[in-house]
Design a protein around this motif. Structure first.
Motif, PDB file in Angstrom:
ATOM      1  N   MET A 100      -4.010 -10.865  -5.981  1.00 19.33           N
ATOM      2  CA  MET A 100      -5.196 -11.688  -5.884  1.00 19.33           C
ATOM      3  C   MET A 100      -4.795 -13.151  -5.693  1.00 19.33           C
ATOM      4  N   LYS A 101      -5.746 -13.929  -5.191  1.00 22.19           N
ATOM      5  CA  LYS A 101      -5.544 -15.363  -5.033  1.00 22.19           C
ATOM      6  C   LYS A 101      -6.385 -16.070  -6.090  1.00 22.19           C
ATOM      7  N   LEU A 102      -5.812 -17.074  -6.731  1.00 24.87           N
ATOM      8  CA  LEU A 102      -6.446 -17.666  -7.904  1.00 24.87           C
ATOM      9  C   LEU A 102      -6.927 -19.089  -7.654  1.00 24.87           C
ATOM     10  N   ALA A 103      -8.093 -19.374  -8.227  1.00 24.51           N
ATOM     11  CA  ALA A 103      -8.680 -20.707  -8.175  1.00 24.51           C
ATOM     12  C   ALA A 103      -9.294 -21.013  -9.532  1.00 24.51           C
ATOM     13  N   PHE A 104      -9.639 -22.270  -9.749  1.00 24.58           N
ATOM     14  CA  PHE A 104     -10.456 -22.613 -10.914  1.00 24.58           C
ATOM     15  C   PHE A 104     -11.557 -23.556 -10.462  1.00 24.58           C
ATOM     16  N   SER A 105     -12.609 -23.603 -11.254  1.00 30.75           N
ATOM     17  CA  SER A 105     -13.759 -24.442 -10.946  1.00 30.75           C
ATOM     18  C   SER A 105     -13.639 -25.787 -11.639  1.00 30.75           C
ATOM     19  N   THR A 106     -14.084 -26.836 -10.964  1.00 35.43           N
ATOM     20  CA  THR A 106     -14.065 -28.159 -11.574  1.00 35.43           C
ATOM     21  C   THR A 106     -15.173 -28.319 -12.623  1.00 35.43           C
ATOM     22  N   LEU A 107     -15.984 -27.286 -12.821  1.00 35.13           N
ATOM     23  CA  LEU A 107     -16.899 -27.294 -13.959  1.00 35.13           C
ATOM     24  C   LEU A 107     -16.098 -27.380 -15.263  1.00 35.13           C
ATOM     25  N   GLY A 108     -14.836 -26.947 -15.213  1.00 31.91           N
ATOM     26  CA  GLY A 108     -13.972 -26.978 -16.386  1.00 31.91           C
ATOM     27  C   GLY A 108     -13.302 -28.312 -16.639  1.00 31.91           C
ATOM     28  N   VAL A 109     -13.342 -29.202 -15.647  1.00 31.96           N
ATOM     29  CA  VAL A 109     -12.731 -30.525 -15.792  1.00 31.96           C
ATOM     30  C   VAL A 109     -13.727 -31.569 -15.290  1.00 31.96           C
TER      31      VAL A 109
ATOM     32  N   GLN B  71      -3.918 -21.377  -6.158  1.00 29.49           N
ATOM     33  CA  GLN B  71      -3.934 -21.644  -4.717  1.00 29.49           C
ATOM     34  C   GLN B  71      -5.187 -22.371  -4.252  1.00 29.49           C
ATOM     35  N   GLY B  72      -6.243 -22.329  -5.065  1.00 29.00           N
ATOM     36  CA  GLY B  72      -7.496 -22.917  -4.629  1.00 29.00           C
ATOM     37  C   GLY B  72      -8.296 -23.520  -5.761  1.00 29.00           C
ATOM     38  N   VAL B  73      -9.367 -24.223  -5.365  1.00 28.26           N
ATOM     39  CA  VAL B  73     -10.281 -24.852  -6.318  1.00 28.26           C
ATOM     40  C   VAL B  73     -11.715 -24.661  -5.820  1.00 28.26           C
ATOM     41  N   GLU B  74     -12.603 -24.357  -6.749  1.00 29.64           N
ATOM     42  CA  GLU B  74     -14.034 -24.370  -6.477  1.00 29.64           C
ATOM     43  C   GLU B  74     -14.547 -25.729  -6.942  1.00 29.64           C
ATOM     44  N   LEU B  75     -15.081 -26.518  -6.027  1.00 25.95           N
ATOM     45  CA  LEU B  75     -15.532 -27.866  -6.346  1.00 25.95           C
ATOM     46  C   LEU B  75     -17.011 -27.867  -6.707  1.00 25.95           C
ATOM     47  N   ARG B  76     -17.320 -28.321  -7.910  1.00 30.47           N
ATOM     48  CA  ARG B  76     -18.714 -28.493  -8.310  1.00 30.47           C
ATOM     49  C   ARG B  76     -19.282 -29.701  -7.559  1.00 30.47           C
ATOM     50  N   VAL B  77     -20.392 -29.487  -6.855  1.00 32.72           N
ATOM     51  CA  VAL B  77     -21.020 -30.546  -6.074  1.00 32.72           C
ATOM     52  C   VAL B  77     -22.236 -31.051  -6.837  1.00 32.72           C
ATOM     53  N   HIS B  78     -22.117 -32.269  -7.353  1.00 34.25           N
ATOM     54  CA  HIS B  78     -23.176 -32.830  -8.191  1.00 34.25           C
ATOM     55  C   HIS B  78     -23.016 -34.344  -8.203  1.00 34.25           C
ATOM     56  N   PRO B  79     -24.119 -35.098  -8.339  1.00 34.87           N
ATOM     57  CA  PRO B  79     -24.004 -36.564  -8.337  1.00 34.87           C
ATOM     58  C   PRO B  79     -23.071 -37.122  -9.400  1.00 34.87           C
ATOM     59  N   GLU B  80     -22.842 -36.408 -10.501  1.00 32.92           N
ATOM     60  CA  GLU B  80     -21.963 -36.922 -11.539  1.00 32.92           C
ATOM     61  C   GLU B  80     -20.495 -36.590 -11.286  1.00 32.92           C
ATOM     62  N   GLU B  81     -20.217 -35.883 -10.189  1.00 32.65           N
ATOM     63  CA  GLU B  81     -18.844 -35.486  -9.858  1.00 32.65           C
ATOM     64  C   GLU B  81     -18.293 -36.326  -8.701  1.00 32.65           C
ATOM     65  N   PRO B  82     -16.958 -36.359  -8.550  1.00 31.37           N
ATOM     66  CA  PRO B  82     -16.374 -37.087  -7.421  1.00 31.37           C
ATOM     67  C   PRO B  82     -16.796 -36.528  -6.058  1.00 31.37           C
ATOM     68  N   VAL B  83     -17.110 -35.238  -6.011  1.00 35.26           N
ATOM     69  CA  VAL B  83     -17.567 -34.621  -4.766  1.00 35.26           C
ATOM     70  C   VAL B  83     -19.061 -34.357  -4.875  1.00 35.26           C
ATOM     71  N   HIS B  84     -19.819 -34.978  -3.972  1.00 42.48           N
ATOM     72  CA  HIS B  84     -21.274 -34.850  -3.988  1.00 42.48           C
ATOM     73  C   HIS B  84     -21.782 -34.990  -2.558  1.00 42.48           C
ATOM     74  N   LEU B  85     -23.067 -34.736  -2.365  1.00 39.70           N
ATOM     75  CA  LEU B  85     -23.624 -34.715  -1.013  1.00 39.70           C
ATOM     76  C   LEU B  85     -23.649 -36.099  -0.370  1.00 39.70           C
ATOM     77  N   GLY B  86     -23.524 -37.142  -1.152  1.00 33.26           N
ATOM     78  CA  GLY B  86     -23.587 -38.491  -0.607  1.00 33.26           C
ATOM     79  C   GLY B  86     -22.266 -39.069  -0.135  1.00 33.26           C
ATOM     80  N   LEU B  87     -21.196 -38.276  -0.128  1.00 36.04           N
ATOM     81  CA  LEU B  87     -19.899 -38.790   0.308  1.00 36.04           C
ATOM     82  C   LEU B  87     -19.954 -39.261   1.760  1.00 36.04           C
ATOM     83  N   SER B  88     -19.335 -40.402   2.021  1.00 32.22           N
ATOM     84  CA  SER B  88     -19.233 -40.907   3.391  1.00 32.22           C
ATOM     85  C   SER B  88     -18.206 -40.089   4.177  1.00 32.22           C
ATOM     86  N   SER B  89     -18.168 -40.310   5.475  1.00 32.78           N
ATOM     87  CA  SER B  89     -17.185 -39.624   6.316  1.00 32.78           C
ATOM     88  C   SER B  89     -15.761 -39.944   5.872  1.00 32.78           C
TER      89      SER B  89
END
Length: 261
Positions: A1-10, A28-46
């Protein structure tokens, strides 16, 4: 299997540190939580999106999925739901993520919730396909069992609409792991694992120290299946810090997923 963790944990952790944690602990991977309080969110610029891509590329870690909060079965107009989902899919395209996560969130009769979710997912699927992204409906809230999610996804019948198997929610629904795996297998994007003390205490625990039947859930999964540890630190701030648990969690999952002799 290939393993990832979610940034909900950090929660709130900068992207560079997330990449370092993944690479340093053999994920090998990460699931990124997309939310305004996180570094990754829908408002990120190009430019900000390009920086995220570069950070993951430099660390040799894959962005498995973007975990959004669109509720596709919720009562109300389709337009705002589809607009948010469209933005999430575009962000996934820009970051190179294979999947976006959506919730059911049904707050109407089951048949109506199913129809609403299928209609919205079907509407969003062609554009997602054009962008190389798949939309995955998670076993959660109004559609906890694999049977519930599989019913909706099968109704859509589009190859870019699939499922996430959150093993906690199928367990809470009383669905046996073999049954959940069987109905979700044709639609499965990846599996979310976690562990808890009981149905009454959902505080996250280190993998293998709780009551969830993780061995049965991971049994017979294909070798290329992604398994993501969703440690819900954001909702349980008193839980142990995830970074110190990552290495042991990886070893536990690899033991459970080892080929049976």
């Amino acid at each position: 299997m290939k393993l990832a963790f979610s940034t909900l944990g950090v929660p709130g952790t900068p992207v560079a540190e997330v990449v370092r944690l993944a690479a340093g602990n053999g994920y090998q991977g990460v699931e990124l939580r997309v939310h305004p309080e996180e570094p990754v969110h829908l408002g990120l610029s190009s430019l900000e999106r390009a920086d995220v891509v570069e950070a993951f590329k430099a660390g040799g870690v894959e962005i498995l999925a973007l975990a959004g909060y669109v509720r596709v079965a919720a009562e109300g107009d389709d337009e705002p739901v589809l607009a948010e989902l469209s933005e999430l899919v575009k962000l996934a395209r820009d970051l190179g993520a294979s999947y976006v996560r959506v919730f059911p969130g049904g707050d109407q009769e089951q048949a109506e919730a199913d129809a609403t979710a299928a209609r919205r997912l079907g509407s969003a699927a062609p554009a997602a396909a054009d962008m190389g992204v798949s939309i995955l409906l998670e076993t959660h809230d109004s559609h906890r069992a694999g049977l519930d999610v599989a019913r909706v996804v099968a109704t859509v019948g589009h190859p870019r609409v699939g499922a996430i198997w959150d093993v906690l929610h199928t367990w809470l629904a009383g669905e046996e792991p073999a049954a959940g795996r069987a109905v979700l297998a044709p639609h499965l994007g990846y599996v979310q694992v976690k562990d808890v003390a009981s149905a009454e205490d959902l505080t996250p625990l280190p993998l293998g120290s709780g009551v969830l039947p993780l061995a049965e859930c991971l049994d017979e999964l294909g070798p290329d299946t992604w398994v993501c540890w969703e440690y819900e630190k954001r909702w349980h701030p008193g839980a142990a810090e995830l970074p110190g648990l990552l290495a042991a969690g990886r070893e536990h999952l690899l033991r459970l997923g080892a080929p049976k002799q």
